[in-house]
Write a protein that holds these residues in place. Sequence first.
Motif, mmCIF file in Angstrom:
data_model
loop_
_atom_site.group_PDB
_atom_site.id
_atom_site.type_symbol
_atom_site.label_atom_id
_atom_site.label_comp_id
_atom_site.label_asym_id
_atom_site.label_seq_id
_atom_site.Cartn_x
_atom_site.Cartn_y
_atom_site.Cartn_z
ATOM 1 N N ASN A 21 -28.712 -9.457 14.502
ATOM 2 C CA ASN A 21 -28.667 -9.948 15.872
ATOM 3 C C ASN A 21 -27.285 -10.499 16.201
ATOM 4 N N LEU A 22 -26.670 -11.169 15.231
ATOM 5 C CA LEU A 22 -25.327 -11.709 15.425
ATOM 6 C C LEU A 22 -24.315 -10.585 15.605
ATOM 7 N N LEU A 23 -24.426 -9.541 14.790
ATOM 8 C CA LEU A 23 -23.518 -8.399 14.916
ATOM 9 C C LEU A 23 -23.740 -7.685 16.247
ATOM 10 N N GLY A 24 -24.982 -7.591 16.683
ATOM 11 C CA GLY A 24 -25.259 -6.980 17.988
ATOM 12 C C GLY A 24 -24.591 -7.743 19.109
ATOM 13 N N ILE A 44 -14.656 -7.678 17.153
ATOM 14 C CA ILE A 44 -15.580 -7.881 16.033
ATOM 15 C C ILE A 44 -14.965 -8.804 14.987
ATOM 16 N N LEU A 45 -13.691 -8.569 14.634
ATOM 17 C CA LEU A 45 -13.046 -9.380 13.600
ATOM 18 C C LEU A 45 -12.904 -10.838 14.031
ATOM 19 N N VAL A 46 -12.446 -11.052 15.267
ATOM 20 C CA VAL A 46 -12.267 -12.430 15.743
ATOM 21 C C VAL A 46 -13.609 -13.146 15.814
ATOM 22 N N SER A 47 -14.632 -12.455 16.283
ATOM 23 C CA SER A 47 -15.954 -13.073 16.383
ATOM 24 C C SER A 47 -16.529 -13.371 14.997
ATOM 25 N N LEU A 48 -16.330 -12.451 14.051
ATOM 26 C CA LEU A 48 -16.779 -12.702 12.682
ATOM 27 C C LEU A 48 -16.036 -13.889 12.077
ATOM 28 N N GLY A 49 -14.718 -13.945 12.306
ATOM 29 C CA GLY A 49 -13.934 -15.063 11.785
ATOM 30 C C GLY A 49 -14.360 -16.385 12.395
ATOM 31 N N LYS A 50 -14.617 -16.382 13.682
ATOM 32 C CA LYS A 50 -15.062 -17.596 14.354
ATOM 33 C C LYS A 50 -16.407 -18.049 13.817
ATOM 34 N N SER A 51 -17.319 -17.104 13.609
ATOM 35 C CA SER A 51 -18.638 -17.440 13.086
ATOM 36 C C SER A 51 -18.547 -17.986 11.666
ATOM 37 N N PRO A 101 -17.682 -26.787 9.947
ATOM 38 C CA PRO A 101 -18.123 -27.127 11.312
ATOM 39 C C PRO A 101 -17.287 -28.195 11.993
ATOM 40 N N GLU A 102 -16.583 -29.018 11.219
ATOM 41 C CA GLU A 102 -15.838 -30.123 11.818
ATOM 42 C C GLU A 102 -14.438 -29.710 12.261
ATOM 43 N N VAL A 103 -13.869 -28.719 11.595
ATOM 44 C CA VAL A 103 -12.473 -28.360 11.890
ATOM 45 C C VAL A 103 -12.310 -26.882 12.198
ATOM 46 N N TRP A 104 -13.415 -26.179 12.462
ATOM 47 C CA TRP A 104 -13.313 -24.733 12.615
ATOM 48 C C TRP A 104 -12.465 -24.334 13.808
#
Length: 377
Positions: free
Chosen positions: A38-41, A299-306, A313-316
């Motif tokens: 679902n995340l990849l979609g 896709i790469l930026v979204s995967l990296g962000k995730s 979670p504090e400094v992402w």
Amino acid sequence: MAPRDSALRNFVWTWGAPLAVALPLLVAPLVLSDFRLNLLGKFLTYAIVALGLDLIWGYGGMLSLGQGLFFGLGGYAMAMYLKLETSGSRLPDFMSWSGLEALPLFWEPFRSPVVALCAVVLLPMAIASAVGYLVFRSRVQGVYFSLITQALTLIASILFIGQQALTGGTNGITNLKTIFGFARGAAGTQTVLYFVTLFCLGALYLLCRKLTQSRFGRLLVAMRDDENRVRFLGYNPVTLKTLVFALSAGMAGIAGALFVCQVGLISPSSMGVIPSVEMVTWVAVGGRGTLIGAVVGAILVSLGKSALSESYPEVWQLGFGALFAASVMLLPKGVSGFLQRHAAKLSRRDTGSAAGPAGGDEVDPAAGPEAPATTGR
């Protein structure tokens, strides 16, 4: 040997790179959990937005900071139908909480899936056409065009936030449980949605490639490089710009509708200024003027962000910002430009070795099916 090597490299970049991206995406449902699928979609819907942005920015030279507006409009159009489907004969919950006793008149047509699906594409395109014609007719371009699109996005997000009874306000339209009668959260439904999203991405990619390799695409690049010369040759840049801007808006609307189906909600936070700027980073990191680079970048930026948000979670956000800054400074033409450049160097080195002391034909490192689009400003 040089012409043959150049033709082979062109073929690889034209079809090899898209296939290399498509194959892992096709087999992803076999190896990923329902949550990850679902995340990849969802990331694939971002890739559709990036395609449209690359079309107007990479090829047309128009940096739009308002794609989030069209993404949100498509998402809201789809969410209105799904909310009415979920609610049945009852009034949507956020309307009841706001004191409404009857469904607003402009909501009524969205009981029809045909109306909703048409609105997903036509509503963003109509707004983009109207705004684009007025802006381009006045010969507004460059940073001024970017600021206008950004301002429109900000105004729209504030408007949607303020209309609690009609749009759900800050929370948006949530709790969408069914899609055309099927349970949205079911594993089978999620798999079908993933393949529908992947199909739409592939079809729109082929459409954009067909356009960029046609006379229309050459006009876009020429207009980007020297608009006055295009006008002198008898073409109307206003029509060309408005058309491609509307097309990119329609693609963003499709992405927004698919996003709603994947996630089950839409809110003004998905159509604001920050998402619009983030969309630009996808194309910049992947490489503008390449199409496949926009897909890979999203896709790469979204995967990296995730990944960063899950692990740190504090400094992402700081890590994500540093990653983007490093990619822009180290890879000014994006990931695809970096790969093209090094592939050309390897090809030139191999050609030189085969030619021996007498030398061979020089291979242009910028050669490739999309090289003209990557050399503009």
